[in-house]
Design an enzyme around this catalytic site. Structure first.
Site, PDB file in Angstrom:
ATOM      1  N   ARG A   1     -11.795  -3.285  -8.544  1.00  0.00           N
ATOM      2  CA  ARG A   1     -12.771  -1.803  -8.875  1.00  0.00           C
ATOM      3  C   ARG A   1     -13.465  -1.647 -10.003  1.00  0.00           C
ATOM      4  O   ARG A   1     -14.564  -1.059 -10.061  1.00  0.00           O
ATOM      5  CB  ARG A   1     -11.320  -0.812  -8.766  1.00  0.00           C
TER       6      ARG A   1
ATOM      7  N   GLY B   1       0.752  -1.199  -0.083  1.00  0.00           N
ATOM      8  CA  GLY B   1      -0.214   0.015  -0.169  1.00  0.00           C
ATOM      9  C   GLY B   1       0.998   1.370  -0.186  1.00  0.00           C
ATOM     10  O   GLY B   1       1.974   1.353   0.413  1.00  0.00           O
TER      11      GLY B   1
ATOM     12  N   ASP C   1      -5.728  -9.105  10.257  1.00  0.00           N
ATOM     13  CA  ASP C   1      -4.209  -8.640  10.513  1.00  0.00           C
ATOM     14  C   ASP C   1      -4.161  -7.345  10.640  1.00  0.00           C
ATOM     15  O   ASP C   1      -2.986  -7.018  10.938  1.00  0.00           O
ATOM     16  CB  ASP C   1      -3.398  -9.371   9.296  1.00  0.00           C
TER      17      ASP C   1
ATOM     18  N   GLY D   1       1.511  -9.575   7.889  1.00  0.00           N
ATOM     19  CA  GLY D   1       1.348 -10.166   6.561  1.00  0.00           C
ATOM     20  C   GLY D   1       2.526 -10.224   5.732  1.00  0.00           C
ATOM     21  O   GLY D   1       2.866 -11.086   5.216  1.00  0.00           O
TER      22      GLY D   1
ATOM     23  N   ARG E   1      -6.033  -3.000   4.940  1.00  0.00           N
ATOM     24  CA  ARG E   1      -5.966  -2.185   5.907  1.00  0.00           C
ATOM     25  C   ARG E   1      -6.949  -2.132   6.850  1.00  0.00           C
ATOM     26  O   ARG E   1      -8.109  -2.164   6.519  1.00  0.00           O
ATOM     27  CB  ARG E   1      -5.672  -0.663   5.118  1.00  0.00           C
TER      28      ARG E   1
ATOM     29  N   ILE F   1      -1.926  -9.461  -4.735  1.00  0.00           N
ATOM     30  CA  ILE F   1      -2.179 -10.369  -3.430  1.00  0.00           C
ATOM     31  C   ILE F   1      -3.433 -11.129  -3.486  1.00  0.00           C
ATOM     32  O   ILE F   1      -3.397 -12.467  -3.109  1.00  0.00           O
ATOM     33  CB  ILE F   1      -2.204  -9.192  -2.178  1.00  0.00           C
TER      34      ILE F   1
ATOM     35  N   HIS G   1      -0.375  -7.224  12.354  1.00  0.00           N
ATOM     36  CA  HIS G   1      -0.256  -6.635  11.152  1.00  0.00           C
ATOM     37  C   HIS G   1       1.305  -7.178  10.478  1.00  0.00           C
ATOM     38  O   HIS G   1       2.143  -6.406  10.384  1.00  0.00           O
ATOM     39  CB  HIS G   1      -0.154  -5.042  11.134  1.00  0.00           C
TER      40      HIS G   1
END
Length: 317
Positions: free
Chosen positions: A173, A76, A255, A281, A232, A152, A279
């Site tokens: 999207r 990200g 996560d 990952g 996120r 991912i 977090h």
């Protein structure tokens, strides 16, 4: 004035970087310390310190008047984008595509399997010397929905393949066709959510995805479904999630959380049916070799005057 490359890994630990003599580049090590390694105005390539937060990531940007490439070591880029307004036009922001897919997909499967098969309860049972036998849900024969079908999400599906899922649906999207089949648009979520036993969130954090997993999204999930968030924290509305898991209607494996780090005393810690990992990952033994290869390739391309890979956006565009 020098042409500085700021790296969060010492240059002598990265094989394949262009030599300073041949490239005219000067390598500076900065991993988020209080003091900058040199004048930020001389930096032409900025590799952002990994997992040090937004404040550190954007701190030197305002003074980086010569920078041409900003490279994250995360998938990200949301922690960097707020600082881009101060940069000149034409700066390429690049993410770490290719670095985190394997590790994040591994953890995703671990969270799914641990949650479905009751592993947290077994660990507590072991601590209490209790034999907690019984029947538990399997991943086999389930319907899985992946929300955010980038690299991912695709890596997650690759690892789902041997588990005999009844169906894997993909959402991104915009609609398209992938190597594994149809990818549906976000607008199709209301129809897809009631069919999924496991919903995996791998979407980037954007203005469009912030709060995407809110009360309406969660209400459409079927009874007994599992939500897994490896994207996120702010993609999920924490208050709405708590309202659902506290009834026992759905479960969750997270996560990432909002807030993060999750503070002591937060109700998510002890919410029923919630498994939390801190977090992690991408932060595995697989990270460093892949990060070094990415940096060597990107700096080499920069030195050769070539377009960098993984461009997310260009400032002033």
């Amino acid at each position: 004035m020098t042409s500085d490359v700021w790296l969060p890994i010492a240059a002598d630990e990265i094989d394949g970087l262009p030599s300073p003599a041949d490239s005219g580049l000067t390598y500076r090590f900065w991993d988020g310390g209080a003091d900058f390694p040199a004048d930020p105005a001389d930096c032409v390539f900025y590799a952002v310190p990994y997992m040090k937060g937004m404040e550190i990531a954007i701190r030197p940007l305002e003074a980086m008047r010569s920078v041409r490439v900003v490279q994250t070591l995360s998938a990200g880029t949301d922690h960097v984008e707020p600082g881009l307004a101060s940069l000149p036009a034409g700066v390429r922001l690049c993410n770490a595509k290719g670095v985190h897919e394997a590790s994040t997909a591994e953890l995703t499967l671990a969270l799914v399997l641990a949650s479905l098969r009751g592993i947290p309860g077994f660990v507590r049972g072991q601590d209490a010397e209790e034999w907690r036998s019984g029947f538990y849900p399997a991943l086999a024969d389930t319907s899985v929905l992946i929300v955010g079908y980038g690299s991912i999400g695709a890596a997650v599906e690759d690892r789902l393949a041997p588990f005999e899922c009844a169906r894997v649906a993909r959402v991104a999207r915009s609609a398209r066709t992938s190597e594994r089949g149809e990818v549906r648009a976000l607008a199709d979520l209301p129809a897809l959510l009631p069919e999924a036993d496991v919903v995996i969130i791998t979407t980037p954090l954007t203005e469009r995805t912030k709060g995407l997993v809110g009360a309406d999204f969660l209400a459409r999930m079927k009874d007994g479904a599992l939500l897994v968030n490896v994207a996120r924290g702010p993609v999920v509305d924490t208050k709405a999630l708590l309202a659902e898991v506290e009834t026992g209607r759905i479960t969750a494996a997270l996560d990432v959380t909002d807030p993060e780090p999750l503070p002591a005393g937060h109700p998510l810690w002890h919410a029923p049916g919630v498994l939390i990992s801190p977090h992690v990952g991408g932060s595995t033994s697989a990270f460093m070799p892949r990060a070094k290869r990415l940096l060597a390739d990107q700096v080499s391309r920069f030195a050769a005057g070539e377009e960098p890979r993984n461009v997310v956006l260009t400032t002033g565009g």
